[in-house]
Design a protein around this motif. Structure first.
Motif, mmCIF file in Angstrom:
data_model
loop_
_atom_site.group_PDB
_atom_site.id
_atom_site.type_symbol
_atom_site.label_atom_id
_atom_site.label_comp_id
_atom_site.label_asym_id
_atom_site.label_seq_id
_atom_site.Cartn_x
_atom_site.Cartn_y
_atom_site.Cartn_z
ATOM 1 N N MET A 1 11.977 1.345 -11.076
ATOM 2 C CA MET A 1 11.550 2.262 -10.006
ATOM 3 C C MET A 1 11.007 1.441 -8.841
ATOM 4 N N ILE B 1 8.558 10.578 -8.162
ATOM 5 C CA ILE B 1 8.769 9.765 -9.375
ATOM 6 C C ILE B 1 8.862 10.673 -10.595
ATOM 7 N N LYS B 2 7.982 11.670 -10.629
ATOM 8 C CA LYS B 2 8.032 12.638 -11.727
ATOM 9 C C LYS B 2 9.404 13.319 -11.765
ATOM 10 N N LEU B 3 9.879 13.739 -10.589
ATOM 11 C CA LEU B 3 11.181 14.422 -10.508
ATOM 12 C C LEU B 3 12.294 13.501 -10.992
ATOM 13 N N GLU C 1 4.286 10.461 -5.906
ATOM 14 C CA GLU C 1 4.003 10.725 -7.318
ATOM 15 C C GLU C 1 4.932 11.837 -7.849
ATOM 16 N N ASP C 2 5.088 12.905 -7.039
ATOM 17 C CA ASP C 2 5.971 13.989 -7.469
ATOM 18 C C ASP C 2 7.435 13.547 -7.478
ATOM 19 N N PHE D 1 7.889 22.153 -13.539
ATOM 20 C CA PHE D 1 7.803 20.800 -13.000
ATOM 21 C C PHE D 1 6.386 20.480 -12.524
ATOM 22 N N PRO E 1 2.350 16.374 -16.187
ATOM 23 C CA PRO E 1 1.262 15.501 -15.715
ATOM 24 C C PRO E 1 1.722 14.674 -14.511
ATOM 25 N N PRO E 2 0.849 14.466 -13.521
ATOM 26 C CA PRO E 2 1.231 13.688 -12.339
ATOM 27 C C PRO E 2 1.332 12.195 -12.651
ATOM 28 N N PHE E 3 2.176 11.508 -11.905
ATOM 29 C CA PHE E 3 2.315 10.060 -12.047
ATOM 30 C C PHE E 3 1.155 9.368 -11.340
ATOM 31 N N LYS E 4 0.573 8.371 -12.018
ATOM 32 C CA LYS E 4 -0.567 7.663 -11.402
ATOM 33 C C LYS E 4 -0.252 6.182 -11.329
#
Lengths: 241, 241
Positions: A196, A173-175, A170-171, B234, B238-241
């Motif tokens: 992705m 993907i956020k990055l 999850e992190d 960072f 919000p976290p990716f879900k």
């Protein structure tokens, strides 16, 4: 131009690519730059590409055809004994396609393309490679846990600073979304939607994938949130006196 | 390579430049890329340069000589009636130097250089220009309040996002240091120390200047603090879900 990233963490591999191709500013199209192959329980491969579109399409088409009708002289992606041999196979196809495209006696620079290859074959570790237009390649390491192809500069500072091998998918993907957002804001030839793909180490199956469209709520939350977060971070730095 | 930024705010102009020049990775030197001219109470000019060092040094030497011994045919930087005319004068010198350096019949690309000119002349507003190797130039505006020359990509995302026309000089310096730090971390041909110069609108005198050396405590605080601040920003997304 293009922007693609392949990133290796303790949990596995994460890939992201944009979809814009252009032959001039007034001639843009959408093509996926991510190609996957899978034999569940046995092997998974993900290939990201940047460069001449005719070259990258020829390379993936040749790899596809061979995987459907392999023969002894032309080994298939689905038969390689290791990821290293897979990278060699793809490298040799890349070299051949680029060489054939160049007019006799001329350089092939206009037909160049670079690739990121990641995946795992049963019995081996997950591995990540960067394949050059010349057909040779390098592998990621603990010191260099990600590869970028295409317009890499705008999105690199945040990758360097926020990457952590123990980060969750999850992190990661956020990055990657933050890195892509910085690039999208600065270079018109990198464009949405974004593709992705996740691969979890040892699973030998493709993990979750997603296409982030222009109106994707999470992408929008990151894009807007990051501007605010950066400003807030900036204001927390000590003032100059 | 080089990295220089000239930035215009409501309060005035802020300039920053690195000092590394290189002819190959194994042949690096330190040269200031910032040149200032001042007639207190009457005019202030700051010139930043990127490109061929022989070209940029020739340009500043010619400008210097003319300002010491002006004649009718060769107007001096200290006599121009406006910043616009100053940019034209510098542009014509740039064009002449580059043209003279090129062997007959060949292109002058290897001798190219770009400049950022900022300053104010009594009776006019503070103005900021980007001067091309061809000798023509553009001026900053509310939409494009800063110019970068040299290796501009790594440091651009933060400039786009954190710039605010109402920011103080202290914040502008902080912003420039963050932008330079991102660039220093990614491109070996941009190097410390950094030169900084402030010009306050209407003062018609050079404002404070400073050289940030490798061990400058404020530079170190920004460099280290920014990595931490970015990571914290960072993690707040919000976290990716």
């Amino acid at each position: 131009m293009t922007y693609c990233v392949g990133l290796k963490t303790d949990q596995g591999l994460v890939f992201m690519s944009d979809t814009r191709t252009n032959a001039g500013l007034d001639n843009i199209s959408t093509f996926s730059k991510m190609r996957t192959w899978e034999v569940p329980g046995e092997r998974v491969m993900v290939l990201l590409s940047a460069g001449n579109l005719a070259t990258t399409q020829a390379v993936t088409s040749i790899l596809d055809e061979r995987s459907k009708a392999p023969d002894e002289r032309n080994p298939s992606l689905l038969d390689t004994p290791s990821m290293f041999q897979t990278a060699r196979l793809i490298g040799s196809v890349v070299k051949e396609v680029i060489r054939d495209a160049a007019p006799a006696g001329q350089t092939a620079d206009a037909f160049a393309a670079s690739f990121i290859l990641g995946g795992q074959i049963k019995g081996g570790e997950p591995r990540l490679f960067y394949i050059y237009p010349e057909g040779n390649f390098i592998e990621s390491s603990a010191d260099t846990p990600f590869f970028q192809v295409g317009e890499h500069k705008y999105g690199k500072p945040i990758l360097i600073r926020a990457y952590d091998p123990s980060m969750s998918f999850e992190d990661a993907i956020k990055l990657l979304l933050v890195s892509f957002d910085s690039t999208l804001k600065s270079n018109l030839s990198v464009g949405l939607p974004l593709d992705m793909q996740i691969y979890e180490s040892g699973s030998l199956r493709l993990g979750p994938s997603r296409r982030f469209e222009r109106d994707d709520p999470y992408y929008l939350a990151i894009s807007e949130g990051w501007s605010e977060a950066l400003k807030a971070a900036f204001h927390r730095l000590p003032p100059f006196k």
